[in-house]
Design an enzyme around this catalytic site. Structure first.
Site: not given
Length: 200
Positions: A34, A38-39, A106
Site C-alpha cells: 500500500s 500502484k494506483s 495482491s
C-alpha cells in the site's frame, strides 16, 4: 466443469478482436505494498496508452471493493478470494481484446500465479517496489498510522505478510524513481510487449 454449465462459443475470434482494437488483449498486473504507487501509475498509464490509441481499463483495489467484492473482508482467505475474482475478470477483459491494467496489493504469490493462469493472453506482472519506510511515510490513506496505533488489523507489510515476486516481467523502484520515471519505464514495457498493429 459443473454438469449443468456449458461453455458458449463467441462468433468473434482473437484475430477479429485484434483487428478491431489494433492490439492484442493483455493484462498488466501491478503488485506491491500500500502506497507503493500502484494506483497512481495505473491511472497514468491508462491515460497515456489511451492517447496512443490503446483500448484499456484500470481495475483498482479500492474501486472493486466498492462493488464486485464489497462482500469481502481482509482475512487471508478473503484476500485470496478477492484476487481470484479479479484475476477472472481481468482475463475476461483481455479475452475481449482490451488491455486490462490491474492495481492490487495482491500479497500472496500463489494468488498472483492463479491470476496469471486464468489469463489465456499475455500477462505482465509488474512489481511496484517501495520499501516499507517509504510507503509508511507517504501513507496517503492513513492506513499505516491506523495500523501502528492498533486501529487496523491485517495491514500488509506490518501485521500481514507481503510476498514479493520471485520472477516478474518488470520491477519499478518507486522509492528511488519519480512517478514520471516509473511511468515511462512502464509505458515503454507495454509498447514493446503489446505493440499496436498496423492499420494498413
Amino acid at each position: 466443469m459443473k454438469p449443468l454449465i456449458h461453455a458458449v462459443s463467441h462468433r468473434l475470434n482473437r484475430a477479429d478482436r485484434q483487428r478491431h482494437y489494433g492490439h492484442e488483449g493483455a493484462v498488466v498486473w501491478l503488485t506491491g505494498l500500500s502506497a507503493a504507487g500502484k494506483s497512481t501509475l495505473a491511472m497514468a498509464l491508462e491515460q497515456k496508452l489511451s492517447e496512443r490509441g490503446y483500448s484499456c481499463y484500470v481495475l483498482d483495489g479500492d474501486n472493486v471493493r466498492h462493488g464486485l467484492n464489497s462482500d469481502l473482508g481482509f482475512s487471508p482467505e478473503e484476500r485470496s478470494e478477492n484476487i481470484r475474482r479479479i484475476g477472472e475478470v481481468a482475463a475476461l477483459f483481455a479475452d475481449a481484446g482490451l488491455l486490462c491494467i490491474c492495481a492490487f496489493i495482491s500479497p500472496y504469490r500463489a494468488d498472483r500465479k492463479k491470476a496469471r493462469q486464468a489469463c489465456r493472453h499475455a500477462f505482465h506482472e509488474v512489481y511496484v517496489n517501495a520499501d516499507l519506510a517509504t510507503c509508511a511515510a507517504r501513507d496517503p490513506k492513513g492506513l499505516y498510522r491506523k495500523a501502528n496505533a492498533g486501529a487496523l488489523d491485517n495491514m500488509t507489510g506490518l501485521s500481514a505478510p507481503y510476498e514479493p515476486p520471485e520472477t516478474c516481467e518488470l520491477i519499478l523502484d518507486t522509492s528511488r524513481d519519480s512517478v514520471s520515471q516509473s511511468l515511462e519505464k512502464l509505458f515503454e514495457h507495454v509498447l514493446q510487449n503489446v505493440p499496436l498493429l498496423s492499420r494498413t
